[in-house]
Design a protein around this motif. Sequence first.
Motif, PDB file in Angstrom:
ATOM      1  N   ALA A 107      -0.704   5.359 -13.380  1.00  0.00           N
ATOM      2  CA  ALA A 107      -0.183   5.692 -12.050  1.00  0.00           C
ATOM      3  C   ALA A 107       0.145   7.171 -11.982  1.00  0.00           C
ATOM      4  CB  ALA A 107       1.073   4.868 -11.749  1.00  0.00           C
TER       5      ALA A 107
ATOM      6  N   ASP B  49       4.086   9.615  -8.319  1.00  0.00           N
ATOM      7  CA  ASP B  49       4.716   8.988  -7.156  1.00  0.00           C
ATOM      8  C   ASP B  49       4.620   7.463  -7.198  1.00  0.00           C
ATOM      9  OD1 ASP B  49       2.023   8.669  -6.758  1.00  0.00           O
ATOM     10  OD2 ASP B  49       1.969   9.559  -4.752  1.00  0.00           O
TER      11      ASP B  49
ATOM     12  N   ARG C  53       1.882   5.651  -7.377  1.00  0.00           N
ATOM     13  CA  ARG C  53       0.600   5.114  -6.901  1.00  0.00           C
ATOM     14  C   ARG C  53      -0.289   4.753  -8.082  1.00  0.00           C
ATOM     15  NH1 ARG C  53      -2.185   9.510  -3.207  1.00  0.00           N
ATOM     16  NH2 ARG C  53      -0.859  10.908  -4.440  1.00  0.00           N
TER      17      ARG C  53
ATOM     18  N   ASN D 297      -1.810  -6.726  -6.275  1.00  0.00           N
ATOM     19  CA  ASN D 297      -1.983  -5.308  -5.949  1.00  0.00           C
ATOM     20  C   ASN D 297      -1.651  -4.353  -7.090  1.00  0.00           C
ATOM     21  OD1 ASN D 297      -2.906  -6.065  -3.449  1.00  0.00           O
ATOM     22  ND2 ASN D 297      -0.977  -5.655  -2.388  1.00  0.00           N
TER      23      ASN D 297
ATOM     24  N   LEU E 159       0.851  -1.185   0.000  1.00  0.00           N
ATOM     25  CA  LEU E 159       0.000   0.000   0.000  1.00  0.00           C
ATOM     26  C   LEU E 159       0.887   1.236   0.000  1.00  0.00           C
ATOM     27  CD1 LEU E 159      -3.094   0.607   0.212  1.00  0.00           C
ATOM     28  CD2 LEU E 159      -2.734   0.920   2.659  1.00  0.00           C
ATOM     29  N   ALA E 160       0.543   2.217  -0.799  1.00  0.00           N
ATOM     30  CA  ALA E 160       1.340   3.438  -0.865  1.00  0.00           C
ATOM     31  C   ALA E 160       1.273   4.180   0.467  1.00  0.00           C
ATOM     32  CB  ALA E 160       0.828   4.335  -1.983  1.00  0.00           C
ATOM     33  N   ASP E 161       2.354   4.849   0.816  1.00  0.00           N
ATOM     34  CA  ASP E 161       2.358   5.686   2.002  1.00  0.00           C
ATOM     35  C   ASP E 161       1.374   6.830   1.812  1.00  0.00           C
ATOM     36  OD1 ASP E 161       4.358   4.124   3.117  1.00  0.00           O
ATOM     37  OD2 ASP E 161       5.965   5.390   2.321  1.00  0.00           O
TER      38      ASP E 161
ATOM     39  N   LEU F 189      -4.202   2.764  -5.246  1.00  0.00           N
ATOM     40  CA  LEU F 189      -3.649   3.066  -3.920  1.00  0.00           C
ATOM     41  C   LEU F 189      -2.420   2.239  -3.552  1.00  0.00           C
ATOM     42  CD1 LEU F 189      -6.891   3.581  -1.805  1.00  0.00           C
ATOM     43  CD2 LEU F 189      -5.592   5.265  -3.125  1.00  0.00           C
ATOM     44  N   PHE F 190      -1.999   1.319  -4.429  1.00  0.00           N
ATOM     45  CA  PHE F 190      -0.791   0.551  -4.147  1.00  0.00           C
ATOM     46  C   PHE F 190       0.389   1.138  -4.927  1.00  0.00           C
ATOM     47  CE2 PHE F 190      -4.212  -2.302  -3.031  1.00  0.00           C
ATOM     48  CZ  PHE F 190      -3.766  -2.826  -1.823  1.00  0.00           C
ATOM     49  N   SER F 191       1.585   1.000  -4.341  1.00  0.00           N
ATOM     50  CA  SER F 191       2.776   1.636  -4.900  1.00  0.00           C
ATOM     51  C   SER F 191       3.605   0.660  -5.731  1.00  0.00           C
ATOM     52  CB  SER F 191       3.647   2.186  -3.765  1.00  0.00           C
ATOM     53  OG  SER F 191       4.830   2.750  -4.292  1.00  0.00           O
ATOM     54  N   TRP F 192       3.991   1.111  -6.934  1.00  0.00           N
ATOM     55  CA  TRP F 192       4.827   0.302  -7.820  1.00  0.00           C
ATOM     56  C   TRP F 192       6.141   1.000  -8.136  1.00  0.00           C
ATOM     57  CZ3 TRP F 192       4.181  -4.688  -9.649  1.00  0.00           C
ATOM     58  CH2 TRP F 192       3.027  -5.328  -9.190  1.00  0.00           C
ATOM     59  N   THR F 193       6.626   1.817  -7.214  1.00  0.00           N
ATOM     60  CA  THR F 193       7.963   2.369  -7.372  1.00  0.00           C
ATOM     61  C   THR F 193       8.982   1.249  -7.198  1.00  0.00           C
ATOM     62  OG1 THR F 193       8.175   2.859  -5.012  1.00  0.00           O
ATOM     63  CG2 THR F 193       7.246   4.594  -6.415  1.00  0.00           C
TER      64      THR F 193
END
Length: 223
Positions: A84, A87, A89, A107, A45-47, A111-115
């Motif tokens: 996305a 950032d 997200r 995911n 989950l993204a911050d 709202l989930f992060s793929w960085t």
Amino acid sequence: GVAAAWERFASGDDVAEGVRPEVMLSWSRCRDEYRVDPGGDRAPLADAALPFSAEENVVAAELGAAAMAITNDVRAVGRVVAVAGGDGRILAAWGAERPAAVGSRQNLSPLFSWTEAAAGTSGVGMALESRDPIAITRFEHWCAAFHDWSCAAIAVRDPINERPVGVIDISVWNRPLPPTAVGWLKGAVAGVEERLRQRAVQAYGDLVAAYRQLERFERGLAV
């Protein structure tokens, strides 16, 4: 091959022959800088983050519209399209039923992060690091759970400071990446970046016009 190189590098070796330099650099960041677990099976989950800027909202809407325009083609050939923010997200993802379901379990969802720091080497993560479109095939992903995927992605960048303000990604599961994917991404992003440049020119024009009117206002002018 790349699979064997990944196994050696993920186990701690410093050299992985037969791997593209840009992928090798990404693996190094994931392992040594970000400490991403290669055994991870989903994106986190993204911050909590600041709201999107006006430019990011424009980009999100335009990339979403571009992706929706090829929805039927995407579903017909078993692809998933994701949009996305700058950032990393995920804002939206959709496509063919089976790969979309697999992506959702891992995911590839809002709202989930793929960085790179969150999910390792992937199309979205590497696009944020590059000016050029990125294609990542199977074992080039850092996390083993994503080795059945291949993806292509490209970032949209702010025309003033060149920071990424959005990413669009095309992914396929258990099949080769279509050769037309990168070309389509380039076309979609070129149109969005041109409209961002037009917005920037207009904004600066308005600022200059207001500055020239200052002498008409005894108490100054807020812009």
